[in-house]
Design an enzyme around this catalytic site. Structure first.
Site, PDB file in Angstrom:
ATOM      1  N   TYR A 108       0.571  -2.058  -0.130  1.00  0.00           N
ATOM      2  CA  TYR A 108       0.111   0.338   0.300  1.00  0.00           C
ATOM      3  C   TYR A 108       0.661   1.364   0.339  1.00  0.00           C
ATOM      4  O   TYR A 108       1.449   1.855   0.934  1.00  0.00           O
ATOM      5  CB  TYR A 108      -0.910  -0.027   1.244  1.00  0.00           C
ATOM      6  N   HIS A 144     -11.745   1.030  -4.132  1.00  0.00           N
ATOM      7  CA  HIS A 144     -10.769   0.800  -4.860  1.00  0.00           C
ATOM      8  C   HIS A 144     -11.798  -1.052  -5.286  1.00  0.00           C
ATOM      9  O   HIS A 144     -12.798  -1.483  -4.285  1.00  0.00           O
ATOM     10  CB  HIS A 144      -9.848   0.669  -4.323  1.00  0.00           C
ATOM     11  N   ASP A 185      -2.120  -1.228  -4.499  1.00  0.00           N
ATOM     12  CA  ASP A 185      -2.008  -0.707  -4.316  1.00  0.00           C
ATOM     13  C   ASP A 185      -1.240   0.366  -4.192  1.00  0.00           C
ATOM     14  O   ASP A 185      -0.319   1.210  -3.799  1.00  0.00           O
ATOM     15  CB  ASP A 185      -2.996   0.620  -3.206  1.00  0.00           C
TER      16      ASP A 185
END
Length: 264
Positions: free
Chosen positions: A105, A255, A149
């Site tokens: 992340y 998302h 991500d």
């Protein structure tokens, strides 16, 4: 075959039922989650056992960030890449069937694309620089997946409006160049974009601000699955998919999950 998914879940405890539904419908074998927003002892382990993903690696943090890998198959240890200077829970690693999986992340970077004026943006660039240095020293033939991500949409057709978004953090020229440098350092294949070439528009994130995300259609492709040169030949052709219908579910994450299949 190994089906790998990445998904910024934006609170795993809040959306654990959606995770179970997605895993059942998609047949996912390894699920890389970001923004789990809980400590390791708060993670809903029983629910993941019930959905057939009992093998877990969790990097938790109270209230913020947090990453996890959940697998149908046993997990072996893999090197954890300590590239976050702030000590956030932003990386977790596992080895499944001989494939090293690094789940990230990466910081969003705030609103101002200036390292001197914006410490958050400087942190994002520093994270990428450290990760790029790690990948530059790797054996590219080792089977490796970078998932997560990445908070950068690289291509002109990975954003809803290239000209406008070029001034917005997530698609600025500096960020795109930084992402490409990381990709080149490890010789990585961007599986989704390689299988669904431009000029097809792709997105995996849509803001909560839009009442109807499809109508406003202002998406960004922030979520990625990359493979090392030693693993790319094992990627199953036409297997990459962004599950955008999940974004239509009640109280979804902003998302959508992204999947690919490996013939390993």
């Amino acid at each position: 075959m190994l089906r790998i998914a990445t998904w910024n879940i934006n609170s795993v405890r809040l959306r654990v039922d959606q995770v179970a539904r997605f895993v059942a419908e998609s047949g996912t074998d390894v699920l890389c989650l970001q923004e789990i927003k809980c400590l390791e002892d708060q993670f809903p382990r029983a629910a993941f056992e019930a959905m057939g993903l009992p093998h877990l690696k969790i990097g938790g943090q109270k209230g913020w960030h947090g990453v996890a890998i959940a697998s149908r198959k046993p997990i072996a240890e893999a090197p954890r890449l300590d590239v976050c200077r702030e000590g956030h829970a932003r990386c977790v690693a596992a080895d499944v069937d001989g494939v090293e999986i690094q789940n990230f992340y990466i910081p969003a970077g705030g609103d101002v694309a200036d390292r001197k004026l914006n410490p958050k943006f400087d942190h994002k660039m520093d994270f990428y620089e450290r990760l790029t240095a790690e990948m530059a020293g790797r054996d590219q033939q080792r089977p490796l997946v970078l998932a997560g991500d990445f908070n950068i949409a690289p291509g002109e057709n990975d954003v809803w409006n290239h000209r406008y978004m070029s001034k917005i953090v997530s698609h600025t020229p500096l960020e795109v160049e930084t992402l490409r440098r990381l990709q080149a350092a490890g010789g990585f294949a961007d599986v989704v974009r390689d299988q669904i070439p431009e000029p097809v528009k792709l997105a995996s994130w849509w803001s909560y601000r839009a009442a109807d995300f499809r109508k406003s259609n202002r998406g960004l492709r922030l979520d990625h699955l990359w493979t090392s040169p030693g693993l790319t030949p094992a990627v199953v052709p036409a297997s990459a998919r962004i599950h955008d219908t999940v974004r239509e579910w009640t109280q979804p994450s902003d998302h959508a999950p992204v999947t690919m299949d490996l013939d390993v």
